[in-house]
Scaffold this motif. Structure first.
Motif, short mmCIF file in Angstrom:
data_model
loop_
_atom_site.label_atom_id
_atom_site.label_comp_id
_atom_site.label_asym_id
_atom_site.label_seq_id
_atom_site.Cartn_x
_atom_site.Cartn_y
_atom_site.Cartn_z
N GLN A 7 0.86 -1.17 0.00
CA GLN A 7 0.00 0.00 0.00
C GLN A 7 0.91 1.23 0.00
O GLN A 7 1.86 1.30 0.77
CB GLN A 7 -0.93 0.00 1.21
CG GLN A 7 -2.12 0.95 1.03
CD GLN A 7 -3.20 0.71 2.07
OE1 GLN A 7 -2.93 0.66 3.25
NE2 GLN A 7 -4.44 0.58 1.63
N TRP B 266 -0.93 -2.01 11.91
CA TRP B 266 -0.72 -2.97 10.82
C TRP B 266 -0.54 -4.36 11.40
O TRP B 266 -0.14 -4.53 12.55
CB TRP B 266 0.54 -2.60 10.01
CG TRP B 266 0.43 -1.34 9.20
CD1 TRP B 266 1.20 -0.24 9.34
CD2 TRP B 266 -0.48 -1.06 8.14
NE1 TRP B 266 0.83 0.72 8.43
CE2 TRP B 266 -0.21 0.24 7.67
CE3 TRP B 266 -1.50 -1.78 7.51
CZ2 TRP B 266 -0.90 0.83 6.63
CZ3 TRP B 266 -2.20 -1.20 6.47
CH2 TRP B 266 -1.90 0.10 6.04
N ASN C 1 6.62 -1.62 7.55
CA ASN C 1 6.07 -0.27 7.49
C ASN C 1 7.21 0.72 7.30
O ASN C 1 7.92 1.05 8.24
CB ASN C 1 5.30 0.00 8.80
CG ASN C 1 4.65 1.37 8.80
OD1 ASN C 1 4.18 1.84 7.76
ND2 ASN C 1 4.62 2.01 9.95
N HIS D 213 4.19 -1.48 3.34
CA HIS D 213 3.53 -0.18 3.35
C HIS D 213 4.60 0.88 3.19
O HIS D 213 5.51 0.99 4.02
CB HIS D 213 2.77 0.02 4.66
CG HIS D 213 2.14 1.38 4.77
ND1 HIS D 213 2.42 2.24 5.80
CD2 HIS D 213 1.28 2.04 3.95
CE1 HIS D 213 1.75 3.36 5.62
NE2 HIS D 213 1.05 3.27 4.52
#
Lengths: 466, 243, 352
Positions: free
Chosen positions: A212, A265, A271, A243
């Protein structure tokens, strides 16, 4: 207290997986062809397609960080960088497809929107599926929409600000973001407009082995103010998800922005997020961050105080459990006179988790009469966990007041005995102390998030203590 | 009999502190343990509450007919023994109100009604001349010595135990504060419950009438008497009880 | 000329922060050196043996490979100091670098045997442009108590490289006082290996920088023994365009239960061109410990200055007074008056 909270919240709401149904999912990997195909799928204007391709070149040139957690398990060839959900952008929840709507219902987003928010954006995998804002804000000229719409409808503003605060060459994952970004929110608050009730964007990643890369761009114009909240979660899969979002915040003269994040998450997430704010004269940016999820996190929001008298506060907590390596912190650069920064960072490590506070405070030559005060506290809940504090303090002029303090320790036996003498069990006593430790952070969050954070703490403490 | 301590020997680490303590407290009685610094007064209180920093070597502590030697501290508290600490701990981020509401729920085993509870709390705070703002402050954080001691008495009143052990509750307080604290203890005291006051001075005994006074020297009770014993110590000190 | 990367931190942080190492250009490193003769040793007791029969002890860290290797290969002064009992008399070792002896590459080992106690002073001084590269290894065996005072008064055209290591065993204590006033670039590395239970290490440092002087200080303290203790106190002042990099790491290794580590660093900035960079790290893999660090920087308080000046001191004198006051706690730990007075004299001269 603890027991009832546990009954109220169910961890599973974060872990409910929908079927991996999509309208389009890119081939795994990161090539020029894949980027071009995504750009076509998204009907980018030419300038954006070129921007993406240039960013990809930069990505290929830059090397991985030589510091921090080991992220060598990340292989871009295993990741689909674009997953378009089977839903268009809607402005009514009624129109959002059932399975997706149910996900956000479970997360409580539509309900929070009714009760306490002025506007909501909801992203599912790579695209925003819902966006809406209260009528009176639209009338005052506030813009709150998804990033794709902004590129098309406000090209001049986007061209002026997009990836100017965070340039693509900043680091490898910013370059990646520049090439593959999709979704995210765009906010413009016109001069003098005070948005009293928060706006919230929620990012949900459902698709396995995907990434994402949402882009959030917020401009708070002169004398305006805004509270923006971002939430994120994903169900847990066996292989890594990535991410690499990017947040760019522009706080103009006398403007105020509070940016709150609850990051939850799943524990297979890398991340690698980048957030930066540029603050002009007498403006202020406040960051509030709760970091609970992710397998590895590298996140250091940054305030660049360019205007005289500008201010920033950072309030953050990280909670690392088994298998988690949360390398978080904050960066601030003072570039103008009379600027100030205040940092209050806390971390909790348990069950073999690792928390690192990594930071930079730089007070440059011109930032006369500036102040910075930093306080870090780390709590170790057992002897198999790790807690590191790695702050860099770079002071380049003498007209400053700078102080940094850090503490590491455990819960004192005396304190536990005191609470037990009042009838609390050992577990309850420890949970109470941990919640109290986190309280200065949770009290800065909007009410429902503060509750969520306390619940998360209780959940994280379950089984860890005893 | 509410509490009976039988031939109790207690160590703190390697060091032997209590060397055979015997004590009987009936419901409704006020007892006082007096003694010079280091005689084992605080250890006695901590041993009754089973603080893991103190190890019982032998002897028994019987509360309401049951041996509580190995009960955990919170179980002892829930059975009705309260200890006012000499140095109360500071708990950042937990407000006085929330803490007491939670503790009361634990001790009574019943849910606490918020409205009633807040009224009760306010009433006690008025009586103890406590700043009402303290209700929302973090427990003991930034409290002055006097505020901390009053806060201990507030907890005593709210939790309403069967036996209150007050460890040096009067130390470091000025004359007015001692009066307020004594008043709090009087409010608590009924014919059914008991108080064990641990102190090295006698000021607090001017307003509270003890039934028994015990003199503790070097880990042993060397003399037991009535209120007049406290008076005698006030005049002559502990010298004659030391070896 | 080659760029040297020296004094690496044990854990890296972002390269953009410019603190993982210090980069030096145009450092002349002598390849051939003659014997260093200008050393005065004052040792009034036969309870301390001083000879040159080094044990060639292993060095874990050091300023940088090139300098550690140089000491191994071509040291021109080797000293082994062995202490067997408790000694009140102090040992003084003075190195003076001059035209004849302008390169000093010293390798010093201090072995404090069980139950011994002593104080050793090492003073490095030069008026000319010279070069110093030294290694000092201290082994403190069980129950020993060793004080080491290192005074750097080298000229501001001399580059100074110093690699210090200590190993502290059960119940032993090592106290360092490091006075870092001299040198063009003065690069100090100190690795403290606190192995023993109830072992203690105190590191007290004062530094002064003027002109374009650079101080790069890198202390790494590993706490391994139970109930062990480390205290780092660093006080300094920078004037002109002087720069200081301070990197201080306290690493609580798993198993060092009930250990404590404290680190306090304060940098007084006496000019708007002076620069202070600091990285005070706390690394922790053990629960039952207490770790604190604090770091601060700023100019001398105006209220304080005003107060002193209102008593008739001119600005410069008032500044000197305040700097001396801040250094006082550390200077007072030095027992020898001659050394103490010399340090006070140097403070006055440098701040003039």
């Amino acid at each position: 207290m603890k027991k009832t909270n546990i009954d109220e919240i169910n961890r599973n709401i974060y872990d409910i997986k929908n079927k991996d149904i999509y309208d389009y999912k890119s081939k795994k990997g990161l090539t020029k062809e894949i980027i071009e195909e995504i750009s076509k799928q998204k009907s980018d204007p030419d300038w954006m397609r070129e921007f993406r391709l240039k960013a990809l070149e930069t990505y290929n040139k830059l090397e991985l960080p030589t510091w921090g957690p080991d992220i060598s398990e990340l292989n871009m060839n295993d990741i689909s960088i674009y997953v378009r959900p089977k839903s268009k952008l809607n402005n009514s929840w009624e129109d959002v497809p059932d399975d997706i709507k149910k996900t956000f219902d479970n997360l409580g987003i539509p309900e929070a929107e009714k009760k306490s928010l002025a506007g909501v954006g909801a992203q599912y995998d790579s695209e925003v599926v819902y966006h809406s804002m209260k009528e009176d804000l639209i009338k005052q000229g506030v813009i709150y929409t998804d990033m794709e719409t902004a590129v098309k409808e406000y090209p001049d503003i986007v061209k002026k600000y997009f990836m100017k605060c965070v340039p693509v060459y900043d680091h490898k994952f910013v370059a990646l973001h520049g090439a593959v970004w999709s979704g995210g929110s765009f906010v413009y608050v016109p001069k003098g407009v005070k948005v009293d009730i928060p706006l919230q964007s929620y990012f949900r990643l459902n698709s396995p082995e995907s990434g994402q890369f949402e882009h959030t761009l917020i401009i708070v114009d002169e004398g305006a103010s805004l509270h923006f909240i971002e939430g994120c979660s994903a169900p847990k899969y066996n292989k890594v998800n990535l991410h690499a979002g990017c947040v760019e915040l522009y706080v103009k003269e006398n403007a105020y922005l509070r940016y709150s994040t609850i990051e939850n998450w799943s524990k297979n997430m890398l991340n690698l997020n980048t957030k930066k704010a540029i603050v002009e004269k007498n403006g202020q940016i406040d960051w509030v961050t709760g970091s609970f999820g992710s397998k590895i996190s590298m996140l250091y929001p940054m305030s660049i105080l360019n205007g005289e008298g500008s201010k920033t506060e950072f309030t953050g907590i990280s909670f690392a459990g088994k298998g988690q390596n949360l390398d978080n912190g904050f960066k601030v650069v003072h570039n103008a006179p009379n600027t100030s920064s205040v940092v209050n960072a806390k971390s909790i490590s348990k069950n073999g988790g690792k928390c690192t506070y990594r930071s930079l405070v730089r007070i440059n030559e011109d930032a006369k009469n500036s102040k910075s005060s930093v306080s870090c506290e780390s709590l170790m809940l057992d002897d198999i966990s790790i807690s590191d504090t790695i702050p860099t303090n770079d002071i380049r002029n003498d007209e400053v007041e700078f102080s940094h303090e850090a503490k590491i320790g455990k819960i004192s036996d005396k304190t536990i005995f005191y609470l037990m003498s009042r009838g609390l069990s050992e577990e309850d006593a420890k949970a109470m102390i941990v919640r109290g430790f986190a309280y200065p952070i949770s009290k800065e969050l909007p009410v429902e998030y503060a509750v969520e954070m306390n619940n998360l703490i209780n959940l994280e403490l379950e089984g860890a203590i005893g | 009999m509410l509490l009976e301590v039988k031939d109790l020997f207690v160590n703190a680490g390697e060091k032997e502190i209590l060397k055979g303590i015997n004590l009987k407290i009936n419901a409704g009685e006020i007892h006082v343990i007096m003694g010079p610094n280091g005689s084992g007064k605080t250890t006695t209180a901590n041993a009754i509450l089973n603080n893991p920093l103190y190890q019982k070597k032998s002897g028994e502590i019987i509360f309401e007919g049951e041996n509580i030697n190995n009960l955990k501290t919170d179980e002892i508290a829930r059975r009705g023994i309260f200890m006012s600490f000499q140095l109360p701990e500071e708990i950042p981020g937990v407000s006085v109100t929330n803490f007491l509401k939670y503790a009361k729920g634990k001790v009574t085993g019943k849910p606490v009604k918020i409205f009633e509870f807040k009224n009760e709390l306010k009433k006690y705070m008025d009586e103890l001349k406590m700043n009402p703002k303290n209700m929302d402050r973090s427990l003991n954080v930034g409290f002055s010595g006097g505020e901390k001691k009053k806060n201990e008495i507030l907890q005593l009143l709210v939790l309403n135990p069967k036996l209150a052990i007050l460890d040096e509750t009067d130390s470091g307080l000025d004359v007015d504060a001692i009066k307020t604290v004594s008043k709090g203890i009087e409010m608590f005291k009924t014919n059914e419950n008991s108080v064990l006051i641990i102190t090295h001075n006698t000021k607090i005994l001017h307003s509270l009438k003890p039934d028994y006074v015990h003199v503790l020297v070097d880990g042993k009770i060397v003399k037991t008497g009535d209120a007049s014993l406290a008076k005698e110590i006030e005049e002559n000190g502990y010298e004659k009880y030391k070896n | 000329m080659e760029i040297l990367k020296l004094n690496e931190t044990p854990v890296r942080t972002s390269r953009n922060f410019n603190i993982n190492n210090i980069k030096l250009e145009n450092v002349k490193i002598p390849e051939v050196v003659k014997n260093f003769t200008n050393v005065k040793i004052k040792n009034e007791t036969d309870k301390i043996k001083i000879d040159s029969n080094l044990d060639e002890l292993f060095l874990n860290y050091g300023v940088g490979n090139i300098f550690v290797e140089q000491v191994k290969k071509i040291a021109n002064k080797k000293l082994k100091i062995t202490i067997d009992t408790k000694i009140k008399k102090e040992v003084f070792i003075d190195f003076t670098l001059d035209e004849e002896n302008n390169n000093l590459i010293d390798n010093i080992e201090i072995i404090a045997n069980e139950n011994s106690k002593a104080t050793i002073y090492l003073k490095y001084e030069s008026k000319i442009s010279a070069f110093h590269n030294g290694v000092l290894k201290v082994i403190a065996k069980e129950n020993s108590n060793i004080d080491v005072v290192i005074v750097n008064l080298l000229s501001s055209s001399t580059n100074n490289f110093l690699s210090v290591e200590n190993e502290i065993l059960d119940n032993a204590k090592v106290n360092f006082v490091i006075v870092d006033f001299g040198g063009n670039a003065s690069i100090t590395n100190l690795y403290s290996n606190i192995i023993g239970n109830e072992a203690e290490n105190n590191i007290n440092t004062i530094y002064l920088g003027k002109d374009n002087q650079l101080k790069d200080i890198n202390y790494i303290c590993d706490l391994k023994g139970k109930k062990s203790n480390v205290n780092i106190e660093v006080q300094g002042a920078l004037k002109d365009s002087a720069k200081k990099h301070f990197k201080g790491t306290i690493d609580f290794k798993r198993g060092c239960k009930k250990s404590k580590g404290n680190e306090n660093e304060f940098c007084m900035l006496l000019s708007d061109k002076a620069k202070s960079l600091a990285l005070p790290m706390l690394l922790c893999s053990e629960e039952d410990v207490e770790g604190n660090h604090s770091s601060s920087a700023g100019k001398i308080g105006e209220k304080q200055l005003f107060y002193i000046m209102s008593r008739g001191f001119e600005l410069k004198e008032a500044m000197k007074l305040i700097v001396r006051a801040n250094f006082n706690n550390i200077i007072e730990t030095i027992k020898n008056d001659e050394i103490k007075n010399r340090i006070l004299y140097e403070i006055d001269t440098i701040l003039d």
